[in-house]
Design a protein around this motif. Structure first.
Motif, mmCIF file in Angstrom:
data_model
loop_
_atom_site.group_PDB
_atom_site.id
_atom_site.type_symbol
_atom_site.label_atom_id
_atom_site.label_comp_id
_atom_site.label_asym_id
_atom_site.label_seq_id
_atom_site.Cartn_x
_atom_site.Cartn_y
_atom_site.Cartn_z
ATOM 1 N N LYS A 16 -5.566 -1.178 -3.341
ATOM 2 C CA LYS A 16 -6.978 -1.083 -2.991
ATOM 3 C C LYS A 16 -7.832 -1.850 -3.996
ATOM 4 N N GLU B 20 0.816 -1.223 0.000
ATOM 5 C CA GLU B 20 0.000 0.000 0.000
ATOM 6 C C GLU B 20 0.843 1.264 0.000
ATOM 7 N N GLU B 21 1.988 1.227 0.654
ATOM 8 C CA GLU B 21 2.839 2.414 0.750
ATOM 9 C C GLU B 21 3.287 2.898 -0.624
ATOM 10 N N PRO C 88 -0.826 2.623 -3.544
ATOM 11 C CA PRO C 88 -2.070 2.654 -2.740
ATOM 12 C C PRO C 88 -3.335 2.365 -3.549
#
Length: 353
Positions: free
Chosen positions: A289, A281-282, A285
């Motif tokens: 998702k 996610e970093e 993102p």
């Protein structure tokens, strides 16, 4: 680019017409490297007309392709053929397609396959080679690399001689792919798009292909109105466009880390990408998702804790393999990527998995 492509449901029926003009003579066979899941599947093999000394070699795709395996296949083909083969035909998923590309190169180049892991090291053109994917997502049918695990690294033979001379894209061949494998390999394509479209190597050429592939992936994995046949055709086209996008740009963090998993643990490429991407996610993102939405929609449960029991030596090997893929990191994080992705940070990411 691949110079000749046939697309369409049922187009595998044209295989014999495609090959006939390429036969060099009666002593130069065609060698078919076919995933052994089709060993007792006459629905596919009965359509291949073997002539003269043509041969089918069934190969398991349970493990990632290795340089040693390529060398053994090339030597066997050379020693058992009266003349240099007319061509190599790979039928299967990414493993079989990569093997077909690598073997076609090693038949015309001296040394061992490990000597050519890298960029533009191949000296002589490969023999005529054809790719026929039976699962969609890897992009191996269009890429200029053949990813191999060698004695000291996992890295592709990247060259202008690697791409297939002919590809047949018949989505009907993907109809019996198990659901989990369909998802993992399809996500390989999705991750290609995310890594290409968010990378520093991005250009308008690769961007156009990446956007097309990403849109097709969203249709296949998030929408409900597609028929099975439509979904198969769209995913096959997504695989092609996603592969084209990374040919002219590069992949990124998920692939670099997945190579480490594969080298140390033998993790298959598609599921390895999914395991890694689930924790990125970093860096991606929006992509992560979307990935988690797709994973939930199709009720996919990924393995957890696969790195928890690794020794320090195994972890260090994993870090060495992943960090050695410098173009992937530069594409993802820029020229100063080493200041961002330190060995300590990478180790912490692996330990999450």
């Amino acid at each position: 680019m691949v110079s000749r492509v046939i697309f369409g449901r049922g187009s595998f029926n044209q295989i014999n017409d495609v090959l006939a003009p390429k036969r060099l003579n009666s002593k130069a066979p065609f060698i078919f490297l076919i995933d052994d899941v089709f060993k007792n599947n006459s629905w596919l093999t009965s359509r291949i007309q073997l002539s003269y000394d043509d041969r089918i070699i069934f190969i398991s795709s349970k493990e990632e392709p290795k340089t040693e395996q390529v060398d053994e296949l090339a030597e066997e083909i050379i020693l058992t053929s009266k003349e240099r083969p007319s061509g190599i035909i790979g039928i299967g998923g990414g493993t079989l397609l990569d093997l077909a590309k690598a073997v076609s190169i090693m038949i015309t180049n001296d040394g061992e396959a490990k000597d050519y892991q890298g960029w533009d090291l191949v000296k002589n053109p490969a023999i005529f080679h054809v790719g026929i994917p039976t699962i969609s997502g890897t992009g191996a049918e269009v890429s200029r690399t053949t990813v191999l695990t060698g004695p000291s690294k996992k890295l592709g033979i990247n060259s202008d001689y690697t791409p297939f001379d002919q590809v047949i894209l018949d989505s009907e061949l993907t109809k019996d792919v198990p659901k989990n494998q369909w998802f993992y390999t399809g996500m390989d394509c999705f991750i290609h798009c995310i890594e290409s479209l968010t990378g520093t190597y991005l250009n308008t050429f690769s961007e156009s292909y990446g956007n097309m592939a990403l849109d097709l992936c969203k249709q296949v994995f998030l929408e409900d109105h597609l028929s099975m046949e439509e979904a198969q055709e769209k995913l096959m086209m997504a695989s092609w466009h996603g592969g084209m996008s990374i040919v002219y740009s590069q992949v990124g963090i998920a692939h670099a880390m997945s190579y480490g998993l594969s080298y140390v643990l033998g993790t298959k490429h598609g599921i390895g990408n999914c395991i890694v991407f689930n924790h990125l996610e970093e860096f991606y993102p929006d992509g992560v998702k979307l990935f988690k939405q797709m994973k939930e929609k199709h009720c996919i449960a990924l393995p957890e804790g696969i790195c928890s029991d690794l020794s320090d030596r195994e972890l260090n090997t994993m870090l060495h393999i992943a960090l050695g893929l410098e173009p992937l990191w530069e594409n993802a994080l820029g020229k100063n990527w080493k200041k961002i992705m330190t060995p300590e940070k990478l180790k912490a990411l692996y330990l999450k998995m």
